[in-house]
Design a protein around this motif. Structure first.
Motif, PDB file in Angstrom:
ATOM      1  N   SER A 174      -4.127   0.420  -6.839  1.00  0.00           N
ATOM      2  CA  SER A 174      -5.152   1.460  -6.866  1.00  0.00           C
ATOM      3  C   SER A 174      -5.098   2.183  -8.216  1.00  0.00           C
ATOM      4  O   SER A 174      -4.035   2.317  -8.823  1.00  0.00           O
ATOM      5  N   GLU A 175      -6.235   2.620  -8.689  1.00  0.00           N
ATOM      6  CA  GLU A 175      -6.316   3.227 -10.014  1.00  0.00           C
ATOM      7  C   GLU A 175      -5.528   4.525 -10.121  1.00  0.00           C
ATOM      8  O   GLU A 175      -5.040   4.869 -11.184  1.00  0.00           O
ATOM      9  N   ASP A 176      -5.375   5.230  -9.011  1.00  0.00           N
ATOM     10  CA  ASP A 176      -4.661   6.512  -9.059  1.00  0.00           C
ATOM     11  C   ASP A 176      -3.182   6.387  -8.685  1.00  0.00           C
ATOM     12  O   ASP A 176      -2.506   7.380  -8.475  1.00  0.00           O
ATOM     13  N   SER A 177      -2.655   5.165  -8.643  1.00  0.00           N
ATOM     14  CA  SER A 177      -1.256   4.959  -8.280  1.00  0.00           C
ATOM     15  C   SER A 177      -0.330   5.498  -9.364  1.00  0.00           C
ATOM     16  O   SER A 177      -0.536   5.265 -10.560  1.00  0.00           O
ATOM     17  N   SER A 184       0.831  -1.209   0.000  1.00  0.00           N
ATOM     18  CA  SER A 184       0.000   0.000   0.000  1.00  0.00           C
ATOM     19  C   SER A 184       0.866   1.260   0.000  1.00  0.00           C
ATOM     20  O   SER A 184       0.414   2.323  -0.411  1.00  0.00           O
ATOM     21  N   GLU A 185       2.117   1.142   0.448  1.00  0.00           N
ATOM     22  CA  GLU A 185       3.046   2.274   0.412  1.00  0.00           C
ATOM     23  C   GLU A 185       3.419   2.647  -1.023  1.00  0.00           C
ATOM     24  O   GLU A 185       3.960   3.717  -1.274  1.00  0.00           O
ATOM     25  N   TYR A 186       3.136   1.736  -1.967  1.00  0.00           N
ATOM     26  CA  TYR A 186       3.495   1.945  -3.367  1.00  0.00           C
ATOM     27  C   TYR A 186       2.278   1.898  -4.288  1.00  0.00           C
ATOM     28  O   TYR A 186       2.410   1.670  -5.481  1.00  0.00           O
ATOM     29  N   GLY A 187       1.092   2.057  -3.717  1.00  0.00           N
ATOM     30  CA  GLY A 187      -0.112   2.059  -4.537  1.00  0.00           C
ATOM     31  C   GLY A 187      -0.846   0.737  -4.569  1.00  0.00           C
ATOM     32  O   GLY A 187      -1.871   0.617  -5.232  1.00  0.00           O
ATOM     33  N   GLY A 188      -0.329  -0.281  -3.871  1.00  0.00           N
ATOM     34  CA  GLY A 188      -1.009  -1.566  -3.818  1.00  0.00           C
ATOM     35  C   GLY A 188      -2.177  -1.528  -2.852  1.00  0.00           C
ATOM     36  O   GLY A 188      -2.386  -0.547  -2.132  1.00  0.00           O
ATOM     37  N   ARG A 229       4.897   2.396 -10.812  1.00  0.00           N
ATOM     38  CA  ARG A 229       4.879   1.354 -11.848  1.00  0.00           C
ATOM     39  C   ARG A 229       5.680   0.171 -11.322  1.00  0.00           C
ATOM     40  O   ARG A 229       6.850   0.013 -11.634  1.00  0.00           O
ATOM     41  N   ILE A 230       5.050  -0.621 -10.457  1.00  0.00           N
ATOM     42  CA  ILE A 230       5.748  -1.775  -9.902  1.00  0.00           C
ATOM     43  C   ILE A 230       5.171  -3.044 -10.493  1.00  0.00           C
ATOM     44  O   ILE A 230       4.000  -3.108 -10.871  1.00  0.00           O
ATOM     45  N   ARG A 231       6.004  -4.052 -10.559  1.00  0.00           N
ATOM     46  CA  ARG A 231       5.589  -5.318 -11.150  1.00  0.00           C
ATOM     47  C   ARG A 231       5.247  -6.359 -10.092  1.00  0.00           C
ATOM     48  O   ARG A 231       4.452  -7.237 -10.312  1.00  0.00           O
ATOM     49  N   ARG A 232       5.922  -6.292  -8.962  1.00  0.00           N
ATOM     50  CA  ARG A 232       5.691  -7.286  -7.918  1.00  0.00           C
ATOM     51  C   ARG A 232       4.964  -6.628  -6.765  1.00  0.00           C
ATOM     52  O   ARG A 232       5.501  -5.766  -6.100  1.00  0.00           O
ATOM     53  N   TYR A 233       3.756  -7.044  -6.557  1.00  0.00           N
ATOM     54  CA  TYR A 233       2.956  -6.485  -5.487  1.00  0.00           C
ATOM     55  C   TYR A 233       2.241  -7.628  -4.806  1.00  0.00           C
ATOM     56  O   TYR A 233       2.341  -8.782  -5.197  1.00  0.00           O
ATOM     57  N   GLY A 234       1.532  -7.306  -3.756  1.00  0.00           N
ATOM     58  CA  GLY A 234       0.879  -8.342  -2.973  1.00  0.00           C
ATOM     59  C   GLY A 234       1.789  -8.786  -1.850  1.00  0.00           C
ATOM     60  O   GLY A 234       2.081  -9.965  -1.711  1.00  0.00           O
ATOM     61  N   PHE A 235       2.304  -7.838  -1.034  1.00  0.00           N
ATOM     62  CA  PHE A 235       3.162  -8.226   0.083  1.00  0.00           C
ATOM     63  C   PHE A 235       2.809  -7.448   1.337  1.00  0.00           C
ATOM     64  O   PHE A 235       2.305  -6.336   1.281  1.00  0.00           O
ATOM     65  N   CYS A 236       3.050  -8.091   2.469  1.00  0.00           N
ATOM     66  CA  CYS A 236       2.864  -7.505   3.791  1.00  0.00           C
ATOM     67  C   CYS A 236       4.012  -7.984   4.668  1.00  0.00           C
ATOM     68  O   CYS A 236       4.532  -9.078   4.459  1.00  0.00           O
ATOM     69  N   GLY A 237       4.378  -7.184   5.634  1.00  0.00           N
ATOM     70  CA  GLY A 237       5.426  -7.597   6.545  1.00  0.00           C
ATOM     71  C   GLY A 237       5.445  -6.765   7.804  1.00  0.00           C
ATOM     72  O   GLY A 237       4.692  -5.801   7.953  1.00  0.00           O
ATOM     73  N   MET A 238       6.326  -7.166   8.707  1.00  0.00           N
ATOM     74  CA  MET A 238       6.560  -6.407   9.923  1.00  0.00           C
ATOM     75  C   MET A 238       8.049  -6.424  10.212  1.00  0.00           C
ATOM     76  O   MET A 238       8.746  -7.371   9.853  1.00  0.00           O
ATOM     77  N   ARG A 239       8.510  -5.339  10.805  1.00  0.00           N
ATOM     78  CA  ARG A 239       9.931  -5.206  11.089  1.00  0.00           C
ATOM     79  C   ARG A 239      10.072  -4.474  12.419  1.00  0.00           C
ATOM     80  O   ARG A 239       9.360  -3.511  12.677  1.00  0.00           O
TER      81      ARG A 239
END
Length: 175
Positions: free
Chosen positions: A88-91, A52-56, A94-104
């Motif tokens: 998201s439509e307004d992103s 979501s930080e990159y429009g996902g 231009r990333i190709r790999r999306y669908g990730f979540c994590g914690m640090r």
């Protein structure tokens, strides 16, 4: 100048550790908790991230819940993610790999001396899928071309709906 500052900071931190010691330095405990999800304050020590930080449209969450197993009740950290392969439509990204979540974990002051230990263990319960665990350590001295922290990665196969303790051995030699 930043390399000189990094070297000075590493030297300062090492000197500080040498001057401040405890009885654990003489005889370390057999186990030492680095992170323990035993209070709501533990949530402040973690950074959640997703595409979501990159429009996902993926989302991550972490909460502390009561875990009841018979007569034993304890608090447990529950990380969850909702993965989406959509953008998201307004992103503008231009990333190709999306669908990730994590914690640090967030960076913290101080030093965790693990010299007396040969293993890091994680108690986990998952959904039966495979994930990646990454451990970062701060560089003492930045060499040319290496300005970031050191990292070690391992695949983590989570057991579905049951607790398991996973152990990652430290290796002192590259073989």
């Amino acid at each position: 100048m930043s390399r000189l500052r990094a070297l000075w900071q590493a030297s300062f931190n090492a000197t500080k550790r040498a001057l401040v010691w405890s009885s654990d330095d003489l005889i370390p405990p057999s186990e030492r908790y680095i992170f323990n999800f035993n209070s709501k304050d533990e949530l402040k020590r973690w950074h959640l991230y997703s595409d979501s930080e990159y429009g996902g449209l993926s989302a991550a969450s972490l909460e502390i819940t009561d875990s009841t197993a018979g007569p034993d009740t304890s608090l447990t950290g529950v990380f969850s993610g909702n993965l989406s392969s959509d953008m998201s439509e307004d992103s503008t990204w231009r990333i190709r790999r999306y669908g990730f979540c994590g914690m640090r974990s967030k960076k913290f002051d101080g030093f965790i001396d693990l010299d007396a230990y040969d293993t890091i263990a994680m108690k986990i319960k998952g959904d039966g899928r495979c994930y990646i665990s990454t451990i970062y350590t701060e560089n003492w001295v930045n060499s040319p071309g290496q300005e970031e922290d050191n990292s070690w990665q391992a695949f983590v196969h989570t057991p579905q709906d049951r607790w398991q303790i996973l152990k990652f051995l430290f290796r002192s030699d590259p073989s």
